[in-house]
Every structure is written in C-alpha cells, then in structure tokens.
Design a protein around this motif. Structure first.
Motif, mmCIF file in Angstrom:
data_model
loop_
_atom_site.group_PDB
_atom_site.id
_atom_site.type_symbol
_atom_site.label_atom_id
_atom_site.label_comp_id
_atom_site.label_asym_id
_atom_site.label_seq_id
_atom_site.Cartn_x
_atom_site.Cartn_y
_atom_site.Cartn_z
ATOM 1 N N ALA A 1 0.805 -1.169 0.074
ATOM 2 C CA ALA A 1 -0.172 0.045 -0.006
ATOM 3 C C ALA A 1 0.714 1.207 0.034
ATOM 4 C CB ALA A 1 -0.866 0.182 1.237
ATOM 5 N N ARG A 2 2.157 1.253 0.472
ATOM 6 C CA ARG A 2 2.963 2.287 0.511
ATOM 7 C C ARG A 2 3.689 2.468 -0.993
ATOM 8 N NH1 ARG A 2 3.403 4.971 5.471
ATOM 9 N NH2 ARG A 2 2.660 4.052 7.155
ATOM 10 N N GLY A 3 3.359 1.493 -1.963
ATOM 11 C CA GLY A 3 4.142 1.738 -2.997
ATOM 12 C C GLY A 3 5.578 1.043 -2.950
ATOM 13 N N TYR B 1 0.056 7.853 2.025
ATOM 14 C CA TYR B 1 -0.904 7.289 1.018
ATOM 15 C C TYR B 1 -0.464 6.311 -0.075
ATOM 16 C CZ TYR B 1 -3.771 10.466 3.805
ATOM 17 O OH TYR B 1 -4.160 11.334 4.851
ATOM 18 N N ALA B 2 -1.267 5.627 -0.757
ATOM 19 C CA ALA B 2 -0.839 4.800 -1.913
ATOM 20 C C ALA B 2 -0.291 5.516 -3.012
ATOM 21 C CB ALA B 2 -1.934 3.981 -2.396
ATOM 22 N N TRP B 3 -0.863 6.777 -3.042
ATOM 23 C CA TRP B 3 -0.398 7.760 -3.968
ATOM 24 C C TRP B 3 0.761 8.814 -3.771
ATOM 25 C CZ3 TRP B 3 -5.230 7.539 -2.096
ATOM 26 C CH2 TRP B 3 -5.726 8.322 -1.159
ATOM 27 N N ASN C 1 -3.883 4.843 -7.618
ATOM 28 C CA ASN C 1 -3.293 3.606 -7.961
ATOM 29 C C ASN C 1 -1.616 3.836 -7.098
ATOM 30 O OD1 ASN C 1 -5.126 2.795 -9.229
ATOM 31 N ND2 ASN C 1 -4.180 2.259 -10.862
ATOM 32 N N THR C 2 -1.037 2.722 -6.770
ATOM 33 C CA THR C 2 0.266 2.853 -6.289
ATOM 34 C C THR C 2 1.237 2.860 -7.512
ATOM 35 O OG1 THR C 2 0.798 0.361 -6.311
ATOM 36 C CG2 THR C 2 -0.197 1.065 -4.280
ATOM 37 N N LYS C 3 2.596 3.067 -7.278
ATOM 38 C CA LYS C 3 3.429 3.279 -8.291
ATOM 39 C C LYS C 3 3.403 1.781 -9.028
ATOM 40 C CE LYS C 3 8.358 3.958 -9.388
ATOM 41 N NZ LYS C 3 9.902 4.274 -8.761
ATOM 42 N N GLN C 4 3.230 0.730 -8.310
ATOM 43 C CA GLN C 4 3.158 -0.641 -9.256
ATOM 44 C C GLN C 4 1.928 -0.900 -9.802
ATOM 45 O OE1 GLN C 4 4.167 -0.194 -5.752
ATOM 46 N NE2 GLN C 4 6.410 -0.042 -6.677
ATOM 47 N N MET D 1 -5.672 0.956 -3.059
ATOM 48 C CA MET D 1 -5.097 0.720 -1.735
ATOM 49 C C MET D 1 -5.387 1.740 -0.608
ATOM 50 S SD MET D 1 -3.780 -2.316 -2.097
ATOM 51 C CE MET D 1 -2.543 -2.642 -0.880
#
Length: 208
Positions: free
Chosen positions: A123-125, A132-134, A170-173, A178
């Motif tokens: 969730a933390r990328g 946050y996720a972003w 969204n996360t980086k992945q 999340m």
C-alpha cells in the motif's frame, strides 16, 4: 491506511485452479520499510520490517470472482443481511465476508491472504515513506472512494465503487484501491500494538 467495508486482498502462490476467474497479479519487489505510524496507538511502535518479493492481486476480489468460488463449492455465501443491493455489482469488491471465507477463497484461487506487513508495504508503493498509496497528498474523491463529506459517503454513491475506478490513487506498481473503497482482511490476528510484531514480513499468528 485503513479502508471501509471488509473485503479480500489476495497474495499469489500459483495459478488459479478454475478458468472462470482471472487474477491480475502484480509483482511487488522486496525491501525494508518502516511499518506503522504515530497517529493511532494500535499502529505503534514504528518498526523496521524486511519483506520478500511477492505478488498481490491488482484489485480487490470482486463479487464476480467470489461467486465463481461459491459455484465451485469452495466458498460459502456472504452474509446477505449485510450485503445491500447497492454493493452487489459484479465488478464491485466482495464484501461482508468473514476472515474464514476470505482464506477459503484465497486457497481456492491459488494464493493466500497477505500478512499485514506485506499489505502495508504494498500500500505504500513497495515501502516508500509516504502516507497514502499515491503519495502524501490528502485524499480526495479523485483518488479514493471514501466519505469526502459526511452527507456523501462513498464519494456520493453511498456504497462501494467498481474496482479500479480511481486510477489516480493507484500505487506506483499499479495496485488499485489501496486507499479507500473497503477494508481488507490480512492473515494476521489482531493486536493492540506492534510490540513484539514480526520483522520478517510474516503474518503475526500469535493471539493477543
């Protein structure tokens, strides 16, 4: 990093045994991160955790996917008294499922529930020092499904949204939702604090 409404996150171990469902797996590279926060007593103390590379389902498990497990005889029906019609869309996250039901689905789909540390790391990328996720920007309905205003829960819908409706969050992945939309089960037992929590990314299975 808490969410509204209980649903499922899924960590991959192998191919799903039933071709009726498709899990979109996302590879999360391993690393070391600082888990926890000072905002809530149950998220303290902040501690270093080493997480191995793993795969996580890109989306929350949907009603369509969970129904396939029910039809295969591997899952039981969620609590329909909890599941109002507004939450039953096929592409909305599967909610009102117990921890036992979540584990049954994960096993049937060829995976397992993630540990709490794996979930937070994802969730933390992949363990980035962000809130946050972003990133660190405050949540808005452009990024997450939540109660931006008390009179407009679910960003005005009063219910969950279909998975991945907020790609800006969204996360980086590329993991969706999340932050916001639902709570999600992890493998761990609940504990009041992180005192004594594992530091190797594994699930904390000792009861408080």
């Amino acid at each position: 990093m808490r969410r509204l409404w209980a649903a499922l996150a899924l960590l991959g171990l192998g191919a799903a045994p039933d071709k009726k469902i498709k899990i979109d797996w996302v590879r999360i590279p391993g690393g070391v991160f600082s888990m926890g926060s000072t905002e809530f007593p149950q998220e303290y103390p902040i501690h270093k955790v080493t997480v191995r590379t793993f795969e996580l389902g890109r989306t929350e498990v949907t009603n369509r996917q969970y129904q396939a497990c029910v039809e295969a005889g591997a899952c039981t029906i969620p609590d329909l008294n909890c599941l109002a019609p507004a939450f039953r869309g096929l592409e909305q996250p599967a909610v009102c499922v117990s921890w036992t039901q979540a584990r049954a689905f994960a096993s049937w789909a060829g995976g397992r529930l993630p540990s709490e540390s794996e979930w937070e790391y994802a969730a933390r990328g992949a363990g980035r020092p962000q809130r946050y996720a972003w990133g660190d920007e405050q949540p808005t309905c452009l990024r997450a499904v939540f109660s931006e205003r008390a009179e407009a829960p679910g960003c005005g819908r009063g219910a969950t949204w279909p998975v991945c409706s907020k790609p800006r969050g969204n996360t980086k992945q590329g993991l969706c939702d999340m932050g916001g939309n639902v709570w999600e089960w992890t493998e761990d037992w609940y504990h009041d604090t992180y005192e004594g929590a594992p530091d190797d990314g594994s699930a904390w299975l000792v009861k408080s």
